[in-house]
Design an enzyme around this catalytic site. Sequence first.
Site, PDB file in Angstrom:
ATOM      1  N   CYS A   1       0.812  -1.222   0.000  1.00 49.36           N
ATOM      2  CA  CYS A   1       0.000   0.000   0.000  1.00 49.36           C
ATOM      3  C   CYS A   1       0.844   1.269   0.000  1.00 49.36           C
ATOM      4  CB  CYS A   1      -0.928   0.003   1.209  1.00 49.36           C
ATOM      5  SG  CYS A   1      -0.036  -0.162   2.779  1.00 49.36           S
TER       6      CYS A   1
ATOM      7  N   CYS B   1      -1.868  -4.220   6.973  1.00 49.10           N
ATOM      8  CA  CYS B   1      -1.123  -2.976   7.216  1.00 49.10           C
ATOM      9  C   CYS B   1      -1.559  -2.347   8.545  1.00 49.10           C
ATOM     10  CB  CYS B   1      -1.377  -2.011   6.063  1.00 49.10           C
ATOM     11  SG  CYS B   1      -0.709  -0.345   6.319  1.00 49.10           S
TER      12      CYS B   1
ATOM     13  N   CYS C   1       3.617 -36.543  18.518  1.00 48.09           N
ATOM     14  CA  CYS C   1       3.902 -36.908  17.125  1.00 48.09           C
ATOM     15  C   CYS C   1       3.801 -35.672  16.236  1.00 48.09           C
ATOM     16  CB  CYS C   1       2.935 -37.983  16.637  1.00 48.09           C
ATOM     17  SG  CYS C   1       3.230 -38.475  14.913  1.00 48.09           S
TER      18      CYS C   1
ATOM     19  N   CYS D   1       0.256 -44.328  11.338  1.00 51.60           N
ATOM     20  CA  CYS D   1       1.297 -43.301  11.288  1.00 51.60           C
ATOM     21  C   CYS D   1       2.671 -43.945  11.463  1.00 51.60           C
ATOM     22  CB  CYS D   1       1.049 -42.260  12.380  1.00 51.60           C
ATOM     23  SG  CYS D   1       2.239 -40.900  12.377  1.00 51.60           S
TER      24      CYS D   1
ATOM     25  N   HIS E   1     -10.351 -48.497  14.688  1.00 53.00           N
ATOM     26  CA  HIS E   1     -11.337 -49.347  15.366  1.00 53.00           C
ATOM     27  C   HIS E   1     -12.112 -50.263  14.429  1.00 53.00           C
ATOM     28  CE1 HIS E   1     -14.191 -46.425  13.816  1.00 53.00           C
ATOM     29  NE2 HIS E   1     -13.517 -45.451  14.415  1.00 53.00           N
TER      30      HIS E   1
ATOM     31  N   CYS F   1     -31.072 -41.613  55.528  1.00 56.42           N
ATOM     32  CA  CYS F   1     -30.376 -40.548  54.781  1.00 56.42           C
ATOM     33  C   CYS F   1     -30.212 -40.866  53.303  1.00 56.42           C
ATOM     34  CB  CYS F   1     -29.014 -40.264  55.400  1.00 56.42           C
ATOM     35  SG  CYS F   1     -27.819 -41.608  55.192  1.00 56.42           S
TER      36      CYS F   1
ATOM     37  N   CYS G   1     -23.359 -60.101  59.208  1.00 59.72           N
ATOM     38  CA  CYS G   1     -24.512 -59.744  60.032  1.00 59.72           C
ATOM     39  C   CYS G   1     -25.471 -58.843  59.281  1.00 59.72           C
ATOM     40  CB  CYS G   1     -24.020 -59.049  61.300  1.00 59.72           C
ATOM     41  SG  CYS G   1     -25.346 -58.598  62.434  1.00 59.72           S
TER      42      CYS G   1
ATOM     43  N   CYS H   1     -25.329 -39.777  60.366  1.00 59.77           N
ATOM     44  CA  CYS H   1     -26.648 -40.428  60.383  1.00 59.77           C
ATOM     45  C   CYS H   1     -26.748 -41.449  61.523  1.00 59.77           C
ATOM     46  CB  CYS H   1     -26.910 -41.089  59.041  1.00 59.77           C
ATOM     47  SG  CYS H   1     -28.471 -42.007  58.953  1.00 59.77           S
TER      48      CYS H   1
END
EC number: 2.3.2.31
Length: 567
Positions: free
Chosen positions: A145, A173, A222, A239, A254, A289, A299, A308
């Site tokens: 410019c 710019c 990687c 890869c 997969h 609770c 037991c 509680c």
Amino acid sequence: MEADDDFYSGTENYSDYADSDEDDADGEYEFVDDAADDSDDLIFRRRQQNYSVLSEADICKLQEDDISRISTVLSISRNSSAILLRHYNWCVSRVHDEWFADEEKVRDAVGLLEKPVVDFPTDGELDCGICFETFLSDKLHAAACGHPFCDSCWEGYITTAINDGPGCLTLRCPDPSCRAAVGQDMINLLAPDKDKQKYTSYFVRSYVEDNRKTKWCPAPGCDYAVNFVVGSGNYDVNCRCCYSFCWNCAEEAHRPVDCDTVSKWVLKNSAESENMNWILANSKPCPKCKRPIEKNQGCMHITCTPPCKFEFCWLCLGAWTEHGEKTGGFYACNRYEAAKQDGIYDETEKRREMAKNSLERYTHYYERWATNQSSRQKALLDLKKMQTDDIEKLSDIQCQPESQLKFIIEAWLQIVECRRVLKWTYAYGFYIPDQEHGKRVFFEYLQGEAESGLERLHQCAEKELLPYLDAKGPSEDFNEFRTKLAGLTSVTKNYFENLVRALENGLSDVNSHDAYDRTSSSKSLGGKTKGSSSKASSSDSSHWPCEYCTYVNPRSTTICQMCEHGR
């Protein structure tokens, strides 16, 4: 039905497979020449036709090729070509289309000016547009410019932009009213060395991150990228760092499971759903609770934890103060038994039983999934050791060149791949609908055969190789071992490839009910007869069932498409 007979017949000639395997070896594997990257210790890697693995040097070369092509065709500078390609995400064809459709519009969009906005004299003094100090013209610079700024202000402007991130690649710019692009030539001229390096890194990475056909390998640490032929069907990528991943979803490779199933399985493994199932199956809520409590002693007298401290009966969840001899003693509860007979506890017990069954089923599949994952990791370590240490040692002991021992590397590569496939078959099996019982039975049969065959190959590569590594000199039967291992590798590879194809097709070509009936009857009779096979085949003139694996093949074939036994 013997597993050995199903995977390959007793008359199988390993040498046939060994010969064919050696013939195919050059088409399947290639030496990796990576002198520029000493960290890459792989001797072989699979050659894939639908993608290529790129190092940073490869990426830079591709960038330079594209820049040169655009510069030549459009007759513009290399700097302008780079700005254009960045704007259009490194798509050469799109740059051509847009440029020839409306050059002026493209220039305006990317900031490529045909002529300066203001004149920049080559001598005399000028004021910097940022600090407003007066400088000789050789101490100021301007973009296309022509707006002049001193070197110090340019450096500060560029450094700030680079430190802000990859947005520096679209730098304009400093004049607020100007949209002229600031290219790499200005960066190289005015920026400090460390900022130049950072800018170059952003520039190289943009080729991968802005390009829909290229992705970074997701393995931690990687630096390789993968250029993929989109629409080629198979999304598995291997890869050079030894990590395999799915191009489509960026999870680990997969096959034969689709990306949606993997997403559900990974979420299930990490979600709280199985924790809740365990809580439902193995605990009861405190009646006061509501906190879940696991019973870890014999037991029935349970005391909730502070604050509680409520004491209650494990069986009926009633207050312990109401229990004693009148309720049947401290180790029984006739109140619970009576309520159970009246159906009061049926729904709660049913829910707990369902949760327990669900948890046991999930645990069954997850444990085997995880076991094959750990086996694969161990196989990768064994493969690396074989490549870096054992091959050279074996070559010296057996007096054979390393090129003649690549059948061992191929066996280990196949083991690693098969462990991965086998691992994901357990996720596949977990999501087979309960109503498709026949398909489940047939799937489990195929999976069992795959496990059996893989164990034979793994045993041969791991255990049967040891005597040759410990030998004092060349072994007379080493060539027999070569034939056996190469044969097992070939057979296992073929079986797993067919298994993957069948599972990816949803076992759609398999008559589930027939497979279930034949598998059940063969187990009960302890074998198979040709008579039963001819009966089954006579019921459908267009198909024939394999005697070994019960796969239903088209009438036109003479070799089973699943296990490759003859008709």
